[in-house]
Each structure stands twice: as C-alpha cells, then as structure tokens.
Motif scaffolding. Sequence first.
Motif, PDB file in Angstrom:
ATOM      1  N   LEU A  88       3.127  41.886  24.653  1.00 19.57           N
ATOM      2  CA  LEU A  88       4.118  40.944  23.675  1.00 19.57           C
ATOM      3  C   LEU A  88       5.282  41.556  23.200  1.00 19.57           C
ATOM      4  CD1 LEU A  88       1.583  39.167  21.268  1.00 19.57           C
ATOM      5  CD2 LEU A  88       2.423  38.483  23.656  1.00 19.57           C
ATOM      6  N   SER A  89       5.338  42.872  22.988  1.00 15.91           N
ATOM      7  CA  SER A  89       6.299  43.720  22.721  1.00 15.91           C
ATOM      8  C   SER A  89       7.203  43.512  23.973  1.00 15.91           C
ATOM      9  CB  SER A  89       6.036  44.922  22.320  1.00 15.91           C
ATOM     10  OG  SER A  89       5.338  44.968  21.263  1.00 15.91           O
ATOM     11  N   LEU A  90       6.807  43.780  25.135  1.00 10.93           N
ATOM     12  CA  LEU A  90       7.541  43.852  26.444  1.00 10.93           C
ATOM     13  C   LEU A  90       8.348  42.486  26.409  1.00 10.93           C
ATOM     14  CD1 LEU A  90       8.541  44.869  29.024  1.00 10.93           C
ATOM     15  CD2 LEU A  90       6.160  44.095  29.901  1.00 10.93           C
ATOM     16  N   ALA A  91       7.268  41.449  26.265  1.00 10.09           N
ATOM     17  CA  ALA A  91       8.196  40.008  26.503  1.00 10.09           C
ATOM     18  C   ALA A  91       9.219  39.765  25.585  1.00 10.09           C
ATOM     19  CB  ALA A  91       7.144  39.133  26.252  1.00 10.09           C
ATOM     20  N   GLY A  92       9.098  40.374  24.407  1.00  6.02           N
ATOM     21  CA  GLY A  92      10.174  40.341  23.152  1.00  6.02           C
ATOM     22  C   GLY A  92      11.421  41.191  23.884  1.00  6.02           C
ATOM     23  N   ALA A  93      11.145  42.359  24.238  1.00  5.35           N
ATOM     24  CA  ALA A  93      12.226  43.071  24.758  1.00  5.35           C
ATOM     25  C   ALA A  93      13.012  42.670  25.864  1.00  5.35           C
ATOM     26  CB  ALA A  93      11.818  44.428  25.220  1.00  5.35           C
ATOM     27  N   VAL A  94      12.305  41.671  26.796  1.00  2.62           N
ATOM     28  CA  VAL A  94      12.883  41.075  27.752  1.00  2.62           C
ATOM     29  C   VAL A  94      13.689  39.855  27.608  1.00  2.62           C
ATOM     30  CG1 VAL A  94      12.081  39.754  30.089  1.00  2.62           C
ATOM     31  CG2 VAL A  94      11.142  41.978  29.749  1.00  2.62           C
ATOM     32  N   ILE A  95      13.039  39.119  26.509  1.00  2.00           N
ATOM     33  CA  ILE A  95      13.681  37.852  25.824  1.00  2.00           C
ATOM     34  C   ILE A  95      14.942  38.398  25.180  1.00  2.00           C
ATOM     35  CG2 ILE A  95      13.663  36.012  24.002  1.00  2.00           C
ATOM     36  CD1 ILE A  95      10.753  35.924  24.723  1.00  2.00           C
ATOM     37  N   TRP A  96      15.045  39.372  24.400  1.00  2.00           N
ATOM     38  CA  TRP A  96      16.218  39.909  24.226  1.00  2.00           C
ATOM     39  C   TRP A  96      17.360  40.457  25.055  1.00  2.00           C
ATOM     40  CZ3 TRP A  96      17.043  45.283  21.069  1.00  2.00           C
ATOM     41  CH2 TRP A  96      18.141  45.133  20.634  1.00  2.00           C
ATOM     42  N   PHE A  97      16.750  40.918  26.114  1.00  2.00           N
ATOM     43  CA  PHE A  97      17.556  41.255  27.283  1.00  2.00           C
ATOM     44  C   PHE A  97      18.225  40.221  27.908  1.00  2.00           C
ATOM     45  CE2 PHE A  97      18.058  42.021  31.901  1.00  2.00           C
ATOM     46  CZ  PHE A  97      18.725  43.042  31.940  1.00  2.00           C
ATOM     47  N   PHE A  98      17.580  39.006  28.177  1.00  2.00           N
ATOM     48  CA  PHE A  98      18.103  37.813  28.787  1.00  2.00           C
ATOM     49  C   PHE A  98      18.985  36.980  27.813  1.00  2.00           C
ATOM     50  CE2 PHE A  98      15.034  38.626  31.977  1.00  2.00           C
ATOM     51  CZ  PHE A  98      15.790  38.773  33.316  1.00  2.00           C
ATOM     52  N   GLU A  99      18.558  37.139  26.307  1.00  2.00           N
ATOM     53  CA  GLU A  99      19.403  36.334  25.499  1.00  2.00           C
ATOM     54  C   GLU A  99      20.754  37.152  25.506  1.00  2.00           C
ATOM     55  OE1 GLU A  99      21.778  35.783  22.223  1.00  2.00           O
ATOM     56  OE2 GLU A  99      20.968  37.690  22.565  1.00  2.00           O
ATOM     57  N   ASN A 100      20.886  38.442  25.901  1.00  2.00           N
ATOM     58  CA  ASN A 100      22.127  39.072  26.030  1.00  2.00           C
ATOM     59  C   ASN A 100      22.868  38.568  27.129  1.00  2.00           C
ATOM     60  OD1 ASN A 100      23.291  41.520  24.513  1.00  2.00           O
ATOM     61  ND2 ASN A 100      21.119  41.857  24.484  1.00  2.00           N
ATOM     62  N   TRP A 101      22.127  37.789  28.077  1.00  2.00           N
ATOM     63  CA  TRP A 101      22.939  37.349  29.229  1.00  2.00           C
ATOM     64  C   TRP A 101      23.889  36.257  28.680  1.00  2.00           C
ATOM     65  CZ3 TRP A 101      20.791  37.220  34.861  1.00  2.00           C
ATOM     66  CH2 TRP A 101      20.371  38.323  35.196  1.00  2.00           C
ATOM     67  N   LEU A 102      23.152  35.395  27.615  1.00  2.25           N
ATOM     68  CA  LEU A 102      24.158  34.284  27.145  1.00  2.25           C
ATOM     69  C   LEU A 102      25.189  34.565  26.463  1.00  2.25           C
ATOM     70  CD1 LEU A 102      21.235  32.141  25.461  1.00  2.25           C
ATOM     71  CD2 LEU A 102      21.918  32.167  27.863  1.00  2.25           C
ATOM     72  N   ASN A 103      25.028  35.821  25.554  1.00  2.00           N
ATOM     73  CA  ASN A 103      25.936  36.381  24.960  1.00  2.00           C
ATOM     74  C   ASN A 103      27.368  36.956  25.615  1.00  2.00           C
ATOM     75  OD1 ASN A 103      27.411  39.191  23.843  1.00  2.00           O
ATOM     76  ND2 ASN A 103      26.650  37.946  21.967  1.00  2.00           N
ATOM     77  N   ILE A 104      26.950  37.342  26.863  1.00  2.00           N
ATOM     78  CA  ILE A 104      27.697  37.990  27.752  1.00  2.00           C
ATOM     79  C   ILE A 104      28.736  36.818  28.408  1.00  2.00           C
ATOM     80  CG2 ILE A 104      28.229  39.301  30.130  1.00  2.00           C
ATOM     81  CD1 ILE A 104      25.666  40.810  28.849  1.00  2.00           C
ATOM     82  N   ALA A 105      27.635  35.973  29.048  1.00  4.80           N
ATOM     83  CA  ALA A 105      28.225  34.676  29.666  1.00  4.80           C
ATOM     84  C   ALA A 105      29.286  34.040  28.681  1.00  4.80           C
ATOM     85  CB  ALA A 105      27.274  33.658  30.019  1.00  4.80           C
ATOM     86  N   ARG A 106      29.245  33.940  27.330  1.00  3.96           N
ATOM     87  CA  ARG A 106      30.337  33.362  26.368  1.00  3.96           C
ATOM     88  C   ARG A 106      31.493  34.105  26.535  1.00  3.96           C
ATOM     89  NH1 ARG A 106      27.188  33.405  22.110  1.00  3.96           N
ATOM     90  NH2 ARG A 106      28.315  35.006  21.025  1.00  3.96           N
ATOM     91  N   TYR A 107      31.279  35.390  26.545  1.00  5.32           N
ATOM     92  CA  TYR A 107      32.418  36.119  26.586  1.00  5.32           C
ATOM     93  C   TYR A 107      33.148  36.019  27.863  1.00  5.32           C
ATOM     94  CZ  TYR A 107      35.148  40.406  25.369  1.00  5.32           C
ATOM     95  OH  TYR A 107      36.087  41.311  25.137  1.00  5.32           O
ATOM     96  N   MET A 108      32.438  35.937  28.907  1.00  7.32           N
ATOM     97  CA  MET A 108      33.109  35.486  30.482  1.00  7.32           C
ATOM     98  C   MET A 108      33.895  34.325  30.343  1.00  7.32           C
ATOM     99  SD  MET A 108      30.122  36.511  33.114  1.00  7.32           S
ATOM    100  CE  MET A 108      29.742  38.512  33.625  1.00  7.32           C
ATOM    101  N   ALA A 109      33.256  33.171  29.847  1.00 11.10           N
ATOM    102  CA  ALA A 109      33.796  32.057  29.935  1.00 11.10           C
ATOM    103  C   ALA A 109      35.128  31.806  29.348  1.00 11.10           C
ATOM    104  CB  ALA A 109      32.849  31.043  29.424  1.00 11.10           C
ATOM    105  N   ASP A 110      35.292  33.228  28.462  1.00  7.23           N
ATOM    106  CA  ASP A 110      36.540  33.032  27.687  1.00  7.23           C
ATOM    107  C   ASP A 110      37.670  33.920  28.349  1.00  7.23           C
ATOM    108  OD1 ASP A 110      37.761  32.445  24.907  1.00  7.23           O
ATOM    109  OD2 ASP A 110      37.800  34.645  24.884  1.00  7.23           O
ATOM    110  N   ALA A 111      37.344  34.279  29.511  1.00  4.19           N
ATOM    111  CA  ALA A 111      38.191  35.487  30.240  1.00  4.19           C
ATOM    112  C   ALA A 111      39.843  34.929  30.433  1.00  4.19           C
ATOM    113  CB  ALA A 111      37.672  35.748  31.489  1.00  4.19           C
ATOM    114  N   ARG A 112      39.885  33.467  30.649  1.00  6.15           N
ATOM    115  CA  ARG A 112      41.215  32.908  30.607  1.00  6.15           C
ATOM    116  C   ARG A 112      41.603  32.240  29.323  1.00  6.15           C
ATOM    117  NH1 ARG A 112      40.751  29.040  35.952  1.00  6.15           N
ATOM    118  NH2 ARG A 112      38.602  29.030  35.026  1.00  6.15           N
ATOM    119  N   ALA A 113      40.741  31.854  28.704  1.00  2.05           N
ATOM    120  CA  ALA A 113      41.136  30.929  27.560  1.00  2.05           C
ATOM    121  C   ALA A 113      41.285  31.878  26.343  1.00  2.05           C
ATOM    122  CB  ALA A 113      39.640  29.935  27.164  1.00  2.05           C
ATOM    123  N   LEU A 114      40.780  33.117  26.421  1.00  2.00           N
ATOM    124  CA  LEU A 114      41.238  33.939  25.425  1.00  2.00           C
ATOM    125  C   LEU A 114      41.070  33.250  23.901  1.00  2.00           C
ATOM    126  CD1 LEU A 114      44.069  35.788  27.152  1.00  2.00           C
ATOM    127  CD2 LEU A 114      41.829  36.550  27.260  1.00  2.00           C
TER     128      LEU A 114
END
Length: 186
Positions: A88-114
């Motif tokens: 279960l802890s592993l699953a939690g860490a993996v979920i956190w890892f992939f939640e980071n992708w959403l965070n990174i994606a939000r930053y990426m999507a802002d590359a031109r919009a700034l």
Amino acid sequence: MDNKDWDIVSGPKLLGFAMGAGLFFLLLFGSEPGFVFIVDHANLLFHEAGHPLVGLFSERLEPYGGTLGQLVFPCVLAVSFWRKGQSLSLAGAVIWFFENWLNIARYMADARALQLPLVGGGDHDWNTLFSRWHLLRYDVQIATVLKVGGWLGMAGACLWVLWRYWQDRERAKLSPAPTTFIHEVS
Ligand SMILES: [Zn+2]
C-alpha cells in the motif's frame, strides 16, 4: 514479482486505501487544473531544491533540476517500499509520483502563456526547455499527454492494489494462518 513477499492487502486495508485514494482524487479533481493544497506545496519544495542541486553540476542542466527534484523523491520512496514489500505504501508513492505529472503538465502548458506565478520570479523552466528543443508551439499538446499519463499511472497503481488484494485472497486460502507457530516458547 509473483514470488515477492508483499504485505497482505486485507479487506480492511483495501477499504482504508480506497477511502484515502478516493479523498485524494476528490482533492485532485477539485483543484484541477490548479494548485493542489499540501501535495503541490511539497512538490514545489522538491522542485525548488532540485534546481540548485543540479545546477551545482551543470548550469545547462539546471532547468531540468526542478522537474527531476519533484520526481526523484517519490521514486526513492517507491523503491524503498518495493524492497520492503509494503504494497500500500508503494502504491501511495507511485500515486504521488504520477500526481507530479499533473503538476509538471500544468507548468508545461504555461510555456507560451507565461501566466503562472513563479517562485523567485526566475526563468520559466518549460519556456526555456521547449524553446531549446524547438517544441514551444506544442507545449499544450505535450502537457495533455503528460496529464493523461499521470491519470493512467494513478489508476494503474489503484488497479495494482486491487490485484494484490485478489492475489492475497488466493494466498490466504492456500496457506492459512502462518502466524500460529509463534507460541512454542512459553
Ligand atoms: Zn523550476
């Protein structure tokens, strides 16, 4: 992987996990596409720590440091839980890892919009990186791919927990109550 001694995912544990994951996903949906309280604070912390750390070794790689920093910590946790068989802890860490992708994606999507407020008001990582890779005009598309990947990764972690629960039911049937041999000493 089948031979590995995973912690047994019992019914109550599965229920606890489902409730925790459910609340977490509610929080994610509720904050979409914005900043996720506490989770993204932690991500930001690791992000900001990553830049100077990578910057120590290479100025050119420094813009990658933030994203790397965000991903490294959940990875380290995941590997550690994997080795200890803590499902279960592993699953939690993996979920956190992939939640980071959403965070990174939000930053990426802002590359031109700034439009995003940047900590320290420095360079925009993804404006810098996408410009360097000549991919700036695809910022939103790349971000979308990453975001979908993030959700798939989180869903995968949940499915894996379900599968472990199922496996453990079988295992419990095959070898009942392995803990009953402890009483010999008295
Ligand atoms: Zn950064």
